[in-house]
Design a protein around this motif. Structure first.
Motif, PDB file in Angstrom:
ATOM      1  N   GLY A 203       0.729  -1.269   0.059  1.00  0.00           N
ATOM      2  CA  GLY A 203      -0.198  -0.020  -0.069  1.00  0.00           C
ATOM      3  C   GLY A 203       0.963   1.192   0.010  1.00  0.00           C
ATOM      4  O   GLY A 203       0.404   2.157  -0.752  1.00  0.00           O
ATOM      5  N   VAL A 204       1.921   1.082   0.577  1.00  0.00           N
ATOM      6  CA  VAL A 204       2.949   2.396   0.895  1.00  0.00           C
ATOM      7  C   VAL A 204       3.419   2.767  -0.451  1.00  0.00           C
ATOM      8  O   VAL A 204       3.434   3.768  -1.126  1.00  0.00           O
ATOM      9  N   ILE A 205       3.695   1.400  -1.545  1.00  0.00           N
ATOM     10  CA  ILE A 205       4.353   1.657  -2.688  1.00  0.00           C
ATOM     11  C   ILE A 205       3.348   2.499  -3.628  1.00  0.00           C
ATOM     12  O   ILE A 205       3.677   3.362  -4.339  1.00  0.00           O
ATOM     13  N   ILE A 206       2.240   1.802  -3.603  1.00  0.00           N
ATOM     14  CA  ILE A 206       1.148   2.194  -4.430  1.00  0.00           C
ATOM     15  C   ILE A 206       0.622   3.510  -4.279  1.00  0.00           C
ATOM     16  O   ILE A 206       0.059   4.404  -5.216  1.00  0.00           O
ATOM     17  N   LEU A 207       0.651   4.092  -2.595  1.00  0.00           N
ATOM     18  CA  LEU A 207       0.126   5.323  -2.499  1.00  0.00           C
ATOM     19  C   LEU A 207       1.066   6.274  -2.664  1.00  0.00           C
ATOM     20  O   LEU A 207       1.049   7.531  -3.013  1.00  0.00           O
ATOM     21  N   PHE A 208       2.482   6.095  -1.826  1.00  0.00           N
ATOM     22  CA  PHE A 208       3.242   7.032  -1.585  1.00  0.00           C
ATOM     23  C   PHE A 208       4.146   7.429  -2.781  1.00  0.00           C
ATOM     24  O   PHE A 208       4.590   8.795  -3.107  1.00  0.00           O
ATOM     25  N   ILE A 209       4.590   6.476  -3.434  1.00  0.00           N
ATOM     26  CA  ILE A 209       5.153   6.695  -4.740  1.00  0.00           C
ATOM     27  C   ILE A 209       4.515   7.898  -5.607  1.00  0.00           C
ATOM     28  O   ILE A 209       4.805   8.754  -6.133  1.00  0.00           O
ATOM     29  N   PRO A 210       3.094   7.568  -6.103  1.00  0.00           N
ATOM     30  CA  PRO A 210       2.352   8.523  -6.739  1.00  0.00           C
ATOM     31  C   PRO A 210       2.306  10.015  -6.047  1.00  0.00           C
ATOM     32  O   PRO A 210       2.318  11.028  -6.559  1.00  0.00           O
ATOM     33  N   VAL A 211       2.055   9.937  -4.568  1.00  0.00           N
ATOM     34  CA  VAL A 211       1.969  11.287  -4.057  1.00  0.00           C
ATOM     35  C   VAL A 211       3.185  12.055  -4.192  1.00  0.00           C
ATOM     36  O   VAL A 211       3.408  13.225  -4.275  1.00  0.00           O
ATOM     37  N   ALA A 212       4.426  11.192  -3.775  1.00  0.00           N
ATOM     38  CA  ALA A 212       5.733  12.198  -4.058  1.00  0.00           C
ATOM     39  C   ALA A 212       5.673  12.667  -5.296  1.00  0.00           C
ATOM     40  O   ALA A 212       6.442  13.686  -5.586  1.00  0.00           O
ATOM     41  N   LEU A 213       5.303  11.952  -6.497  1.00  0.00           N
ATOM     42  CA  LEU A 213       5.567  12.540  -7.639  1.00  0.00           C
ATOM     43  C   LEU A 213       4.472  13.803  -8.014  1.00  0.00           C
ATOM     44  O   LEU A 213       4.866  14.681  -8.582  1.00  0.00           O
ATOM     45  N   ILE A 214       3.489  13.601  -7.369  1.00  0.00           N
ATOM     46  CA  ILE A 214       2.433  14.707  -7.387  1.00  0.00           C
ATOM     47  C   ILE A 214       2.945  16.027  -6.589  1.00  0.00           C
ATOM     48  O   ILE A 214       3.082  17.131  -7.057  1.00  0.00           O
ATOM     49  N   ILE A 215       3.523  15.627  -5.533  1.00  0.00           N
ATOM     50  CA  ILE A 215       4.118  16.946  -4.766  1.00  0.00           C
ATOM     51  C   ILE A 215       5.270  17.494  -5.537  1.00  0.00           C
ATOM     52  O   ILE A 215       5.430  18.659  -5.618  1.00  0.00           O
TER      53      ILE A 215
END
Length: 312
Positions: A203-215
């Protein structure tokens, strides 16, 4: 799955909101209206993106993908919920539960990744406008969308397999309105720490990698916008990017609340209403958020739906 589990033979019971019969009647009406609006709004976005040549751009290609995702995601849970809200039988077969969990995880994961891809598209449009058509080539857009779907479905296959490897020892009453990870883990009759850690990591990979890209994308976008001297230009960029940021905040906020908290950190009722929010409210709201004050979509609607009038 062995016979001790029992779920492979008897299926599951989705308790949902059965302890509140009066709430069930209200929810049926509200969710039916929301579901119809979801179908209407997202189908409209897909149709306009296909019919109007002016919307044949990377932004609307990804937006139509998102609308299709929302249609599928909502349809994987809401029709069954509506049936259960109107009847006494709240059962779901074992295979039906597996399929529902698989598609809800896969479609939700695809949306997570796709929102990150859309942030990159906005970065290219704002920060590299002269090279935008070269960077966001149709082949690259199709590849990024395909990769988003592939990664999410692969992750869903892994998580679904892990969930249904957990021994349930005959427990089959799910305190939820659809087959979801947290309530399914609560049925386990063994220590689920290892399973929870593996699912949390995925879940961390699926959620936070896109979030990092968005930020990262929006830090660059804001920096570029602040260099624009025209106030009208700044407003146009913020209006376009604001819609995406609103959807990102709603979707990721509820997803993180639902999946990346300890099981005992919030009540089961809270979990149910949070799930209602991201399975029906957000997919319904997305088309309106993206089209609100969007002149391109408004113009496309006038051309498509008033074609007969204009041609006279």
């Amino acid at each position: 799955m062995d016979q001790k589990n029992g779920s492979s033979f008897t299926g599951f019971i989705l308790l949902g909101f059965s302890d509140r019969p009066q709430l069930e009647r209200v929810l049926f009406v509200v969710l039916l209206i929301f579901y119809l609006l979801t179908l209407l709004g997202n189908t409209t976005i897909i149709a306009l993106s296909y019919l109007d040549p002016h919307l044949h751009t990377p932004m609307y290609f990804f937006l139509s993908n998102l609308s299709f995702l929302d249609l599928c995601y909502t349809s994987s849970t809401v029709p069954q919920l509506l049936v259960h809200l109107r009847g006494a039988d709240k059962s779901i077969s074992f295979v039906g539960c597996v399929v529902q969990l698989f598609f809800s995880l896969a479609l939700g994961g695809t949306e997570c990744i796709l929102l990150g891809v859309m942030a990159f598209d906005r970065y290219a449009a704002v920060c590299r406008p002269l090279h935008y058509t070269v960077i966001m080539h149709p082949c690259l857009c199709a590849m990024m969308a395909s990769v988003s779907w592939f990664i999410a479905f692969a992750n869903s296959s892994l998580q679904t397999a892990l969930i249904f490897l957990v021994p349930l020892c005959g427990r089959n009453k799910i305190d939820h309105f659809f087959c979801e990870v947290p309530p399914l883990l609560k049925l386990a009759c063994v220590d689920t720490t290892v399973y929870e850690s593996e699912i949390f990591f995925a879940g961390v990979i699926i959620l936070f990698i896109p979030v990092a890209l968005i930020i990262f994308s929006y830090v660059l976008i804001v920096t570029a916008v602040l260099r624009i001297k025209s106030a009208a230009g700044q407003r146009k960029v913020f209006r376009t990017c604001g819609s995406h940021l609103t959807v990102v905040s709603l979707f990721y906020g509820t997803a993180i609340y639902a999946y990346l908290q300890p099981n005992n950190s919030h009540s089961q009722d809270q979990g149910k209403f949070v799930s209602l929010f991201y399975t029906i409210v957000i997919p319904m709201a997305n088309p309106f958020i993206y089209t609100l004050r969007n002149k391109d979509v408004a113009g496309a609607m006038r051309k498509v739906f008033c074609w007969g009038y204009d041609s006279r």
